[in-house]
Enzyme design. Structure first.
Site, PDB file in Angstrom:
ATOM      1  N   SER A  85     -44.989  17.326   8.221  1.00  0.00           N
ATOM      2  CA  SER A  85     -46.504  17.473   8.403  1.00  0.00           C
ATOM      3  C   SER A  85     -47.249  16.675   7.313  1.00  0.00           C
ATOM      4  O   SER A  85     -47.754  17.389   6.372  1.00  0.00           O
ATOM      5  CB  SER A  85     -47.249  18.721   8.950  1.00  0.00           C
ATOM      6  OG  SER A  85     -46.717  19.819   8.008  1.00  0.00           O
ATOM      7  N   ASP A 117     -74.397 -21.142   4.780  1.00  0.00           N
ATOM      8  CA  ASP A 117     -75.408 -21.739   5.629  1.00  0.00           C
ATOM      9  C   ASP A 117     -76.773 -21.525   5.109  1.00  0.00           C
ATOM     10  O   ASP A 117     -77.512 -22.131   5.790  1.00  0.00           O
ATOM     11  CB  ASP A 117     -75.157 -21.066   6.905  1.00  0.00           C
ATOM     12  CG  ASP A 117     -73.907 -21.818   7.848  1.00  0.00           C
ATOM     13  OD1 ASP A 117     -73.125 -22.366   7.140  1.00  0.00           O
ATOM     14  OD2 ASP A 117     -73.732 -21.464   8.991  1.00  0.00           O
ATOM     15  N   GLY A 170     -36.338  21.981   1.484  1.00  0.00           N
ATOM     16  CA  GLY A 170     -36.015  23.298   1.732  1.00  0.00           C
ATOM     17  C   GLY A 170     -36.504  24.092   2.914  1.00  0.00           C
ATOM     18  O   GLY A 170     -36.355  25.265   3.196  1.00  0.00           O
ATOM     19  N   GLY A 226     -72.427 -13.122   4.660  1.00  0.00           N
ATOM     20  CA  GLY A 226     -71.833 -13.871   5.448  1.00  0.00           C
ATOM     21  C   GLY A 226     -70.266 -13.805   5.598  1.00  0.00           C
ATOM     22  O   GLY A 226     -69.820 -14.244   6.540  1.00  0.00           O
ATOM     23  N   LEU A 276     -41.618  17.713   1.751  1.00  0.00           N
ATOM     24  CA  LEU A 276     -41.105  16.501   1.758  1.00  0.00           C
ATOM     25  C   LEU A 276     -39.553  16.820   2.490  1.00  0.00           C
ATOM     26  O   LEU A 276     -38.935  17.950   2.401  1.00  0.00           O
ATOM     27  CB  LEU A 276     -40.653  15.828   0.424  1.00  0.00           C
ATOM     28  CG  LEU A 276     -41.628  15.230  -0.403  1.00  0.00           C
ATOM     29  CD1 LEU A 276     -41.278  15.129  -1.878  1.00  0.00           C
ATOM     30  CD2 LEU A 276     -42.078  13.905   0.420  1.00  0.00           C
ATOM     31  N   ASP A 329     -81.074  -8.641   3.953  1.00  0.00           N
ATOM     32  CA  ASP A 329     -80.369 -10.060   3.895  1.00  0.00           C
ATOM     33  C   ASP A 329     -78.837  -9.705   3.987  1.00  0.00           C
ATOM     34  O   ASP A 329     -78.187  -8.807   2.981  1.00  0.00           O
ATOM     35  CB  ASP A 329     -80.649 -10.610   2.550  1.00  0.00           C
ATOM     36  CG  ASP A 329     -79.953 -11.717   1.984  1.00  0.00           C
ATOM     37  OD1 ASP A 329     -79.397 -12.542   3.182  1.00  0.00           O
ATOM     38  OD2 ASP A 329     -79.992 -12.318   1.031  1.00  0.00           O
TER      39      ASP A 329
END
Lengths: 312, 614
Positions: B528, B22, B459, B100, B455, B97
């Site tokens: 966790s 614009d 274990g 946009g 993971l 400035d």
């Protein structure tokens, strides 16, 4: 100006108003950096912006002394008058002055005349700065940068993040809102902090005049020995400067708009030998101050590239 | 050009915004150029650049004056806020400035946050676009009450009055809905400068001021008379035992020597003894001044405290409602801990609830469980400590905040306080006589929480089970909180999305804390996966009461073990949000104990943990 309180008697009330607003903002930025830093430092180059920055730091912590050292990256090629000025000002402010020279660079024979401005600046300024910052483990580094200096700086944050390699990534800048600065860094990372971000060259001169801040005499016009190189006046400051065959230094009334290494900093012809005359010249000039910096013209987008690499 | 700082009004900070293409950058370039703020060497550079990247044929593309970064020049867009200063004989300006494109909305918010006025640019050929509305709403949300709509490129519609009127009418109702108080609409051409910096010669129907004239004269100052004094302490200045000063920038109102002041949150009261400035003192200070105060009494004041007028002190709260803009690629997670910086105070905070998300283009409210990059919403926030605050509407400097992600220190969000939520003050902490020390003494042990993370199939459960058996055999009082078991009861209502995982951990951590308070040795066996939640859990305990134990095995080894067949299902895509496969596991950086279960057997692991307890 707050310095002299309500009774400053300044005739120009509105101008004082905006300088006062810029001053208060800069002091806020300096205090915020110092309050959150583990190891703050202020880069000191003896230029007019450095002079204003040091003055603001003294104001910010009054009646205490600024709780940070000054760091000067000495290329050994700076104007001789600047070095004398440096030692005097640091003593007057009562702050520790650290001077760092890239000794390996010097040993390898870095020379602005032989190497060309770009390679020389890389070695004696950018590389030297990295060495000094790494050695000092500084996390907040105050610098005198202003957004009106050039286009890439117009986009830089007040608290500008640098990674552990001191590099600036313009696309990964932290959003900076209000005056809430994100000052958090991890080990090795740092922030370049620019309290003068919103100042212009004219503001700097007005403030110097209003506050009576000492500056290096090279800013004032005087007859000095110069030679013409690629359309620019270069001052012959010492005997290390090789003259071309037939080249004869001329005595011309010149002054400097910015100061750095004398082989890389061009003078302008001028009769402005007072602050008032300098200000009038600044407001009327048709060239930006960085035109006299030879380093800025090394290829397109040169400043942005230099800053990505860690140049200040 | 002005010969000196002969400005009439205080400097104006404005943000320039509007949809992409614009013509914002061109408009600013024209302003700078016509105010002779462009130096000859800069202009020569632009002319060179125009030939290379310009969009104006042989003419200089003024947008290149302001688009500073290499990527911007190459793509012909503005990706980051640029700040420009310029001055006329009448006023000094600092302009942001703003970009946009929608993806840079956060930068628009950044530009708006420090502006008193917004110039919104619209293309006369395109009218009000969604992004125009978006920027208007963001500007209003960030406290801008003064807006100018510059209907640009009027030369391309031959200065057609009806086109201008239609756009003006549509925008007026948008501005009203958004809370804009002072609106001005001006038809301009950035290309020619008409009605921007000079009156249009043949202007018949537009009689108002040019955009520049309006900017030079508009009054944006809010009345200081209606404000009470407030200053957040930024820095405590103590050079020697005789001087103790509190430095900061006056956020609102005025203060004078002898004024009675209130310290928040402590509630102490005292009197301003002096206002110290460089090499001297002054009698008073007002909004915007950076000063150092000394106080008559020895009161305890630290960074982040607010010094305020005693008769009207600020509120203190640990729960409030806020408008929030999210600025990070990592979505906001309800319940996760962030750092919140409000004036000079940093606290830990969590978003407890997202009330709604805002459709900024339409202004309507949407339901939402999270906020993504560039989303705006209204949320409830809880902080770990009480903070002095004010509603943003009333005192912007005490009611604005940023949120920092503690994982990578990025500024993840920014917001404004609407009002405090009163719930917190109704729940008082009850002190009882039988203490945790008394309870653990009776059990002849030291209560603590052993937090096993790792993971799936690394274990954890095997080690936890064996550990509890050993402790029990030695006569200790223990309890084992296992991920799977807890999900059958307490956390039955939670799934496996990121937000639910955060809540899952929060509840378990709180339960573990209660059990430690009861004097038990609590073993938590939970995947966790997120560092921030483990950090949250650790934060609930006194140091030494919590041990993070990393049960480590590579994903390949875990997948090969796979006792429950879960990895196989996840890899076939039958199980979503499975940690290690399509949901991340963030390894502990500094666990108290690192157990490599590819090398150590369960017994050896338990021995290591027991050594930790001695």
């Amino acid at each position: 100006m707050s310095g002299k309180g309500e009774s400053s008697g300044r005739t120009d009330r509105s101008g004082a108003h905006w300088l006062s607003a810029l001053e208060s903002e800069a002091i806020e930025i300096i205090r915020e950096g110092a309050a959150t830093a583990a190891r703050p430092v202020m880069l000191y180059s003896m230029g007019k912006d450095s002079s204003v920055l040091l003055h603001l730091a003294r104001k910010a912590f009054w009646p205490a002394r600024p709780p940070l050292p000054l760091l000067h990256i000495d290329t050994t090629w700076q104007f001789r008058e600047m070095i004398a000025f440096r030692d005097r000002m640091a003593a007057e402010a009562g702050v520790e002055l650290q001077v760092h020279v890239n000794r390996e660079g010097l040993k390898a024979g870095a020379d602005p005349f032989a190497d060309g401005s770009e390679r020389y600046a890389d070695v004696m300024i950018t590389e030297a700065l990295r060495q000094a910052l790494d050695a000092g483990k500084y996390d907040i580094i105050f610098v005198g940068g202003r957004r009106d200096e050039e286009k890439s700086r117009a986009k830089e944050r007040v608290f500008s993040f640098r990674d552990a390699a001191h590099q600036w990534d313009p696309k990964a800048q932290r959003p900076e809102l209000w005056s809430l600065y994100n000052t958090r860094v991890q080990q090795g990372e740092s922030l370049r902090v620019s309290p003068l971000s919103n100042w212009t060259e004219a503001d700097v001169w007005r403030y110097i005049a209003a506050e009576g801040i000492p500056v290096v005499p090279l800013y004032f016009a005087k007859k000095r020995p110069v030679v013409e190189r690629e359309g620019q006046w270069i001052m012959v400051d010492d005997e290390r400067m090789p003259l071309e065959p037939g080249e004869e230094p001329r005595l011309l009334p010149v002054r400097f708009r910015t100061l750095g290494c004398y082989p890389l900093t061009a003078a302008v012809e001028s009769g402005a030998d007072t602050l008032e005359a300098i200000l009038a010249e600044t407001l009327a000039t048709h060239d930006s101050e960085r035109r006299g910096r030879l380093v800025d013209h090394d290829g397109d987008a040169s400043m942005e590239r230099k800053k990505r690499q860690g140049y200040f | 050009m002005a010969s000196g700082p002969a400005a009439v009004r205080p400097p104006l900070r404005f943000v320039l915004c509007g949809a992409v293409d614009d013509g914002k950058s061109t408009l600013l370039g024209r302003l700078l150029c016509d105010c002779r703020q462009v130096f000859a060497d800069q202009m020569r550079k632009v002319e060179e650049d125009s030939r290379r990247w310009g969009t104006r044929g042989d003419q200089a593309d003024l947008a290149l004056l302001v688009d500073g970064l290499r990527d911007e020049r190459e793509q012909g867009i503005t990706i980051d806020v640029a700040y420009r200063s310029f001055e006329t004989a009448r006023r000094r300006f600092i302009v942001a400035d703003a970009p946009g494109h929608e993806q840079y909305t956060r930068n628009m918010a950044t530009g708006a946050s420090n502006a008193e006025l917004a110039v919104v640019v619209a293309d006369a050929r395109k009218g009000i676009l969604p992004q125009t509305a978006r920027h208007t709403r963001i500007a209003a949300m960030f406290g801008i009450r003064h807006v100018v709509l510059a209907v640009n490129k009027m030369d391309l519609v031959l200065w057609d009055r009806s086109i201008f009127q239609a756009i003006a009418d549509e925008y007026r109702s948008l501005a009203r809905d958004s809370g804009v108080e002072n609106l001005r609409i001006t038809p301009v051409s950035s290309l020619t400068g008409e009605n921007l910096t000079r009156r249009r010669d043949s202007a018949g129907w537009y009689a108002g001021p040019t955009l520049l004239e309006h900017l030079e004269t508009v009054d944006v100052e809010s009345s200081i008379e209606r404000e009470s004094f407030r200053m957040s302490v930024q820095y405590v200045n103590r050079p020697d035992p005789d001087f103790r000063g509190y430095s900061g920038r006056v956020a609102a109102g005025r203060v004078a020597v002898g004024d009675r002041v209130h310290i928040s949150p402590s509630g102490a009261e005292t009197v301003v003894e002096s206002i110290v400035v460089w090499q001297g003192a002054r009698e008073r200070a007002e909004r915007g001044d950076s000063v150092t105060l000394t106080l008559a009494n020895e009161v305890d004041v630290t960074r982040g405290d607010v010094i305020a007028e005693a008769f009207n002190p600020p509120g203190v709260t640990d729960q409030f409602q806020a408008n929030l803009i999210w600025m990070s690629d990592r979505p906001l997670v309800v319940g996760r801990s962030y750092l919140l910086k409000i004036h000079s105070r940093e606290v830990t905070a969590t978003v407890t609830r997202i009330k709604y998300r805002l459709d900024v283009s339409r202004g309507s409210r949407l339901a939402g469980a999270t906020l993504n990059l560039n989303d705006l919403g209204t949320v409830n926030i809880a902080t770990n400590r009480p903070i002095p605050y004010a509603p943003f509407e009333q005192y912007p400097r005490l009611g604005s905040f940023i949120m920092i992600d503690p994982i990578n220190n990025e500024t993840a969000g920014a917001g404004t306080v609407n009002f405090a939520l009163r719930r917190a003050s109704n729940i008082r902490w009850q002190d009882f006589h039988v203490t945790r020390e008394a309870r653990q003494e009776l059990k002849l042990q030291r209560a603590r929480c052993l937090w096993l993370t790792g993971l799936p199939a690394s274990g954890k459960s095997t080690i936890a089970d064996l550990l509890e058996k050993r402790l029990h055999a030695e006569g200790h009082h223990t309890y084992l909180l296992d991920g799977d078991n807890v999900r059958h009861g307490l956390n039955r209502d939670l799934g496996f999305t990121e937000a639910d995982r955060v809540e899952n951990i929060r509840r378990v951590a709180e339960v573990a804390r209660l059990m430690v308070d009861a004097g038990l040795i609590v073993i938590v066996s939970f995947i966790s996966p997120f560092r921030s939640e483990r950090a949250f859990a650790r934060g609930l305990f006194a140091s030494g009461d919590f041990n993070e134990i990393f049960v480590d095995a590579s994903i390949e080894v875990c997948a090969a073990r796979d006792p429950k067949g879960l990895y196989a299902r996840a890899m076939r895509g039958q199980l979503r949000n499975f940690t290690g496969i399509d949901s991340p596991y963030e390894q502990p950086e500094n666990p108290d104990l690192h157990l490599d279960t590819e090398k150590l057997g369960p017994e050896e692991c338990v021995e290591s943990i027991l050594r930790l307890l001695v």
